[in-house]
Design an enzyme around this catalytic site. Sequence first.
Site, mmCIF file in Angstrom:
data_model
loop_
_atom_site.group_PDB
_atom_site.id
_atom_site.type_symbol
_atom_site.label_atom_id
_atom_site.label_comp_id
_atom_site.label_asym_id
_atom_site.label_seq_id
_atom_site.Cartn_x
_atom_site.Cartn_y
_atom_site.Cartn_z
ATOM 1 N N ASP A 23 3.845 -0.996 -1.645
ATOM 2 C CA ASP A 23 4.478 -2.309 -1.769
ATOM 3 C C ASP A 23 5.443 -2.562 -0.610
ATOM 4 O OD1 ASP A 23 5.074 -4.735 -2.904
ATOM 5 O OD2 ASP A 23 6.501 -3.934 -4.353
ATOM 6 N N HIS A 40 0.689 -6.382 6.782
ATOM 7 C CA HIS A 40 -0.464 -5.676 6.246
ATOM 8 C C HIS A 40 -1.131 -4.807 7.318
ATOM 9 C CE1 HIS A 40 -0.020 -7.689 2.499
ATOM 10 N NE2 HIS A 40 -0.300 -8.893 2.980
ATOM 11 N N LEU A 134 -10.560 16.077 1.129
ATOM 12 C CA LEU A 134 -9.762 15.105 0.383
ATOM 13 C C LEU A 134 -10.641 14.015 -0.218
ATOM 14 C CD1 LEU A 134 -6.899 13.802 -0.289
ATOM 15 C CD2 LEU A 134 -7.216 12.516 1.851
#
Length: 246
Positions: A23, A40, A134
């Site tokens: 956020d 962003h 991962l």
Amino acid sequence: MKNLKIKEKINKKIPDHIAIIMDGNGRWAEKQGKIRAFGHKAGFEKVKEIIKFSVHNNIKVLTLYTFSSENWKRPKSEVLSLLELFSFALKNEIKNLNKYNICLKIIGDVTYFNSELQRCINYAEKITLNNSGLILNIAANYGGKWDIVEGVKKIVSAVQDGYLNIHQIEEKIFSQYLCTNSLLPVDLVIRTGGEKRISNFLLWQIAYSELYFTDVLWPDFDQFILQDAINDFSIRKRRFGGIIKD
């Protein structure tokens, strides 16, 4: 030297599965007099840094909340910039995903995306499917309530088709019908940006996860703050409703 310092500081007790609510991108950009799309893009660069850190420190699963089912309410220009950035990342980061042996999974209702973006998602998942390092979950058009409702629909269908007996339904079975069905439980949830709420993220999956909140906006988040969150996690006593005897 920085990477060496990080590895020295991290406690041996690290979470297997970290989930992050990223956020603050828009607010970060606005503070600099830029449009929200600028934030962003900066946030995307930070994602790459955190993924590398996770790989180098043997985190098994990393789940990133990139686009919620509620984000469609944002201005159309911002939504378009987010989706374009998502498409760009899928097309341009596959080599790096394979380089670092990362298996990519997209969780969420991708049917809302245009056909080109859906093709990019399918291709990226397919090309990294056999990577054994991962597991990187990107939550896109995802909502925890949606995930639970879809799980209920699948279970009802399985019962109606005779594949599942209603008396077999329990927590473990129900979990198998969610987006995260094949993954380890979420150990640690991190939220950046100063807000202290879950925002419809992995509602079922984080019932007993440890929570870590920071005021740092996502583009300013770094591996050192992630290290702090992991170190904080490592000293917590996880009781899961029981009692731990010293």
